[in-house]
Design an enzyme around this catalytic site. Structure first.
Site, short mmCIF file in Angstrom:
data_model
loop_
_atom_site.label_atom_id
_atom_site.label_comp_id
_atom_site.label_asym_id
_atom_site.label_seq_id
_atom_site.Cartn_x
_atom_site.Cartn_y
_atom_site.Cartn_z
N CYS A 335 -3.15 -7.67 3.92
CA CYS A 335 -2.56 -6.33 4.14
C CYS A 335 -1.72 -5.91 5.13
CB CYS A 335 -4.03 -5.35 4.27
SG CYS A 335 -3.56 -3.87 4.42
N ARG A 462 -1.05 2.08 -7.12
CA ARG A 462 -2.22 2.03 -6.09
C ARG A 462 -1.81 2.48 -4.62
NH1 ARG A 462 -4.89 -1.25 -2.19
NH2 ARG A 462 -7.11 -0.99 -2.90
P1 IMP Z 1 -9.55 -9.44 1.56
O1 IMP Z 1 -10.83 -9.62 1.19
O2 IMP Z 1 -9.52 -9.29 3.03
O3 IMP Z 1 -8.47 -10.47 1.01
O4 IMP Z 1 -9.15 -8.03 0.88
C1 IMP Z 1 -9.00 -7.39 -0.27
C2 IMP Z 1 -8.73 -6.10 -0.18
O5 IMP Z 1 -7.42 -5.83 0.08
C3 IMP Z 1 -8.73 -5.51 -1.61
O6 IMP Z 1 -10.11 -5.24 -2.40
C4 IMP Z 1 -7.82 -4.29 -1.68
O7 IMP Z 1 -8.73 -3.23 -1.05
C5 IMP Z 1 -7.13 -4.63 -0.47
N1 IMP Z 1 -5.76 -4.92 -1.04
C6 IMP Z 1 -5.42 -5.37 -1.97
N2 IMP Z 1 -4.07 -5.52 -2.13
C7 IMP Z 1 -3.57 -4.97 -1.01
C8 IMP Z 1 -2.21 -4.93 -0.42
O8 IMP Z 1 -1.06 -5.29 -0.74
N3 IMP Z 1 -2.12 -4.18 0.74
C9 IMP Z 1 -3.16 -3.97 1.40
N4 IMP Z 1 -4.60 -4.05 0.93
C10 IMP Z 1 -4.67 -4.54 -0.29
#
Ligand code: IMP
Length: 548
Positions: A335, A462
């Site tokens: 993100c 989104r």
């Molecule tokens: P991770 O588990 O830290 O990889 O984060 C996953 C979460 O990031 C997802 O469940 C979403 O809420 C969020 N997310 C998904 N795609 C994006 C993006 O492109 N930008 C920001 N947040 C994202």
């Protein structure tokens, strides 16, 4: 013993002379006037007393108003994380996978259906064929749904007279055009309607058959029981199943545009139990109206709304009727929202703040994003989350969509943010009928007609950017290392939680959260150097194997 020392037998009583227990309460820890917002890495829990075994720890948790799972693990609705295979595996292992919506509504509904069919008590809507169907039809079912024990009735549907059953072995090596009446097995073991699940299971156990058709007095098929489901019941004691039907729980994400209402109807028809409203900023009129519409149209469907990171955002969605809240903005591993949009909140503070508020209304929260290890999960739960949602941590597993490839000598899988340019450009156009006034939602003065087949791009929606001429990325695209199967990885996370809880001295998530609220479970802030000290350091080289 020198006389200046206190009598050692009074040590426990002496503790009471201190103004408060050692360490910080969650409230003091989170007092942002002292230090600003906190991330998981900024905090630690202090150890308590061990007087039970780790395997006694119960990780059951209520993830929405009406759904309780045996483990607090969820997988993200992202197109490199959760499709049918991940959703089935997550549910078998005690968690739940949220199927992404960056695909056509029918493809998404087919995945929901596959989850619901995967493990059953009585299968009340089995696939049925007639004697005049052909071998190719059986092969087609096997290809699409993964099973081949199909009952044959005179009408080719449930309720018809049972004539036989066709299994994989019956059709192997045969011409695809062979009619089924030539190959079906007619030597059947059946059970009468009204039999209990336990009795039916006993018959299956002693019979050598793969399926047990259940028939009424006139020999017509009313349901089916599968031997493979019996085995799964033994292998997956934590599985997330509806108490009555024993079907796996299915969850899927949708957006908040008018076309998403049609998408949701298809998902509900396929058996959906939980819908996640997928938005990076959940406090919008679109979402409030969507929650209200869902609660009116599908009162039994659980709605997880979000994402939110403040009390005010949470309050809007709770009033609208949300059954759960998804918390996180800018904490995901892929993100760049905080960097580009200058909005978001450090995740530990976001989880604590929203959970503390939502608890008063009985609304559970899901800590979404930024989970990189077991410790982060423990901290999210301690701060009040009922479950954690993981993207990057699961993207490298066998069950995640996509093929492995090699990058700089490592075996990896692609993982991308849904707000990355790559995900947003996978825009698949919407049929004209799904558009309102010729445009997609998020309609503004710069709104452009949405593209035209077969579905709108969920990623742009989104991030409210489907109407923008310039797409501003909020995520990146990359890859993550091979993690093996979730069938090994999730049990590791589960065992890790149990051992951590044992160190803290709590036997369940409920006890952990109660201890935090009452101030018995204590915390410590970690300085930057404390974080260095808490990691591996001063080694020339080392191997980090997480479980065996
Ligand atoms: P991770 O588990 O830290 O990889 O984060 C996953 C979460 O990031 C997802 O469940 C979403 O809420 C969020 N997310 C998904 N795609 C994006 C993006 O492109 N930008 C920001 N947040 C994202």
């Amino acid at each position: 013993m020198p006389s200046e020392f206190l009598d050692f037998s009074t040590a426990l009583e002496h503790l009471a002379t201190y103004p408060s227990p050692d360490g910080l309460s969650a409230k003091d820890l989170m007092n942002s006037q002292l230090h600003g917002g906190l991330t998981y890495n900024d905090i630690l829990l202090l150890p308590g007393k061990i007087d039970f075994a780790a395997h006694d720890v119960i990780t059951e948790s209520r993830i929405t108003r009406n759904v309780t799972l045996k483990t607090p693990f969820m997988s993200s609705p992202m197109d490199t994380v959760t499709e049918g295979e991940m959703a089935i595996s997550m549910a078998l292992l005690g968690g739940i996978g949220v199927i992404h919506h960056n695909q056509s509504p029918t493809a998404q509904a087919a995945m929901v259906r596959a989850v619901k069919r995967h493990e059953n008590g009585f299968i009340t809507d089995p696939v049925v064929l007639s004697p005049s169907h052909i071998v190719e039809d059986v092969l087609d079912v096997k290809e699409r749904l993964g099973f081949s024990g199909i009952p044959i009735t005179d009408t080719g549907s449930l309720g018809g007279k049972l004539l036989g059953i066709v299994t994989n072995r019956d059709v192997q090596f045969l011409s695809p055009s062979t009619p089924l009446h030539q190959v079906m097995t007619t030597d059947l073991v059946t059970a009468a309607e009204g039999i209990t699940l336990k009795e039916a299971n006993d018959i299956l156990r002693v019979s050598k058959k793969g399926k047990l058709p259940i028939i009424d007095k006139s020999g017509c098929l009313t349901s089916l029981l599968a031997r493979s489901d019996l085995l799964k019941n033994q292998t997956y004691p934590l599985a997330s199943k509806l108490p009555e039907s024993k079907q796996l729980y299915a969850a899927a994400a949708v957006g908040t545009r008018p076309a998403d209402r049609e998408r949701l109807r298809l998902l509900v028809d396929a058996g959906l139990d939980i819908v996640v409203l997928d938005s990076s900023q959940g406090n919008s009129l679109f979402q409030i109206e969507m929650v209200q519409w869902i609660k009116k149209t599908f009162p039994r469907l659980e709605v997880i709304a979000g994402n939110v990171v403040t009390r005010e955002q949470a309050a809007s969605l709770i009033v609208a009727g949300a059954d759960g809240l998804r918390v996180g903005m800018g904490s995901g591993s892929i993100c760049i929202t905080q960097e580009v949009m200058a909005v978001g909140r450090p995740q530990a503070t976001a989880v604590y703040t929203v959970a503390e508020f939502a608890r008063k209304f009985g609304v559970p929260v899901v800590a979404d994003g930024g989970i990189g290890n077991v410790g982060h999960i423990v901290k999210a739960l301690a701060l009040g989350a009922s479950a954690v949602m993981m993207g990057g941590l699961l993207a490298g597993t066998t069950e995640a969509p996509g093929e492995y490839f090699y990058h700089e000598g490592k075996r990896v899988k692609a993982y991308r943010g849904m707000g990355s340019i790559e995900a947003m450009e996978q825009g698949k156009p919407v049929p004209p009928s799904a558009k309102v006034n010729g445009v997609g939602p998020g309609v503004g003065k710069h709104a452009k007609p949405a593209p035209s087949t077969p579905h709108e791009n969920a990623a742009t929606a989104r991030y409210f950017s489907e109407a923008s001429a310039v797409k501003v990325a909020q995520g990146v695209s990359g890859d993550v290392q091979d993690k093996g199967s979730v069938k090994a990885f999730l049990p590791y996370l589960h065992a890790g939680l149990q051992h951590s809880f044992q160190d803290i001295g709590v036997r369940s998530i409920q006890q952990l959260q109660q201890g935090v609220q009452e101030g018995h479970v204590r915390f410590e802030l970690r300085t930057a150097s404390a974080q260095v000290e808490g990691g591996v350091h001063n080694l020339n080289s080392y191997t980090k194997r997480l479980f065996a």
